[in-house]
Design a protein around this motif. Structure first.
Motif, mmCIF file in Angstrom:
data_model
loop_
_atom_site.group_PDB
_atom_site.id
_atom_site.type_symbol
_atom_site.label_atom_id
_atom_site.label_comp_id
_atom_site.label_asym_id
_atom_site.label_seq_id
_atom_site.Cartn_x
_atom_site.Cartn_y
_atom_site.Cartn_z
ATOM 1 N N HIS A 26 0.821 -1.207 0.000
ATOM 2 C CA HIS A 26 0.000 0.000 0.000
ATOM 3 C C HIS A 26 0.858 1.263 0.000
ATOM 4 O O HIS A 26 0.524 2.244 -0.679
ATOM 5 N N PHE A 27 1.960 1.274 0.738
ATOM 6 C CA PHE A 27 2.833 2.451 0.758
ATOM 7 C C PHE A 27 3.470 2.685 -0.613
ATOM 8 O O PHE A 27 3.595 3.821 -1.064
ATOM 9 N N ILE A 28 3.898 1.590 -1.261
ATOM 10 C CA ILE A 28 4.474 1.719 -2.603
ATOM 11 C C ILE A 28 3.409 2.192 -3.591
ATOM 12 O O ILE A 28 3.657 3.044 -4.446
ATOM 13 N N ARG A 29 2.218 1.651 -3.436
ATOM 14 C CA ARG A 29 1.114 2.021 -4.322
ATOM 15 C C ARG A 29 0.812 3.516 -4.229
ATOM 16 O O ARG A 29 0.538 4.176 -5.237
ATOM 17 N N LEU A 35 13.429 5.545 -1.360
ATOM 18 C CA LEU A 35 14.470 4.516 -1.277
ATOM 19 C C LEU A 35 15.804 5.067 -0.787
ATOM 20 O O LEU A 35 16.514 4.406 -0.027
ATOM 21 N N LYS A 36 16.164 6.252 -1.216
ATOM 22 C CA LYS A 36 17.429 6.835 -0.793
ATOM 23 C C LYS A 36 17.482 7.006 0.713
ATOM 24 O O LYS A 36 18.528 6.826 1.349
ATOM 25 N N ILE A 133 7.774 8.198 7.718
ATOM 26 C CA ILE A 133 8.246 7.360 8.826
ATOM 27 C C ILE A 133 7.536 6.016 8.806
ATOM 28 O O ILE A 133 8.151 4.961 8.986
ATOM 29 N N SER A 134 6.238 6.045 8.582
ATOM 30 C CA SER A 134 5.470 4.792 8.535
ATOM 31 C C SER A 134 5.962 3.892 7.405
ATOM 32 O O SER A 134 6.110 2.683 7.586
ATOM 33 N N ALA A 135 6.222 4.485 6.251
ATOM 34 C CA ALA A 135 6.694 3.705 5.112
ATOM 35 C C ALA A 135 8.072 3.118 5.382
ATOM 36 O O ALA A 135 8.330 1.944 5.089
ATOM 37 N N LEU A 136 8.968 3.917 5.954
ATOM 38 C CA LEU A 136 10.309 3.438 6.264
ATOM 39 C C LEU A 136 10.264 2.291 7.261
ATOM 40 O O LEU A 136 10.896 1.248 7.063
#
Length: 211
Positions: A26-29, A35-36, A133-136
């Motif tokens: 979902h985060f990627i979507r 990524l860096k 932060i959530s995605a990381l």
């Protein structure tokens, strides 16, 4: 629940993996993955999580480490200030690598995932915005859970262990999918953090004083 303590990291890491796989999608979507920013944390966490998973820890010390880790994370999330995160500045690659290594080790050792420590650190120092932060943390948990789980599975009869808790795995998958969609689209991150903090703090007290 009086389950064999050596099985706890396996079940916890498996549940972590089930939840964050859907969340990562979902985060990627929604294009919330940098990524860096993420790579230094993730790359260094993987080997440390794996080697920590190979370490055999006596029950007394395992319980103390797990309880302290959970209590520290829970209390820290409860007392975090609700600051403005529009102005953020990420850590250096060196600092990101050190933090990734330490949290990866803790993740592989006791099965906590690592994100529960990384998230308060990032909020406290304003290294990123809440959704970043959530995605990381989601991807961080995903990769070091795989590494830690591989190490843990080399110590225990893994197939029998996981098969004994298949109902929990299914429940975690359903809840994880609903939770990630709600948190991304509707629920404020601080509410999610407070609910998590209360749960984690209560569990830490259970582990430290009633196990």
């Amino acid at each position: 629940m009086n389950m064999p303590y050596k099985e706890i990291p396996i079940i916890a890491l498996s549940c972590n993996l089930v939840v964050v796989t859907g969340s990562a999608f979902h985060f990627i979507r929604y294009k919330q993955v940098n990524l860096k920013f993420i790579l230094p944390f993730v790359i260094t966490s993987i080997p440390f999580a794996y080697f920590a998973g190979l370490i055999s820890v006596e029950k007394k010390y395992f319980t103390i480490i797990l309880g302290i880790c959970l209590l520290t994370a829970g209390v820290r999330m409860l007392v975090r200030r609700n600051d403005n995160y529009e102005q953020t500045k990420g850590p250096s690659i060196f600092l990101s690598s050190i933090i990734g290594s330490i949290l990866g080790f803790l993740s592989g050792l006791v099965g906590i995932g690592g994100g529960i420590f990384l998230s308060p650190l990032m909020y406290n120092f304003k290294w990123a915005k809440p959704k970043e932060i959530s995605a990381l943390c989601c991807l961080f948990i995903f990769f070091n859970s795989i590494a830690g789980l591989i190490g843990q599975l080399q110590k225990v009869d893994s197939f029998e262990t996981i098969n004994s808790y298949w109902g929990l795995i299914i429940a975690v998958f359903i809840g994880g999918q609903l939770g990630s969609l709600i948190s991304i689209n509707k629920l404020k991150p601080r509410y999610v953090e407070l609910l998590t903090a209360i749960l984690v703090t209560l569990l830490s007290l259970r582990v430290l004083f009633f196990s």
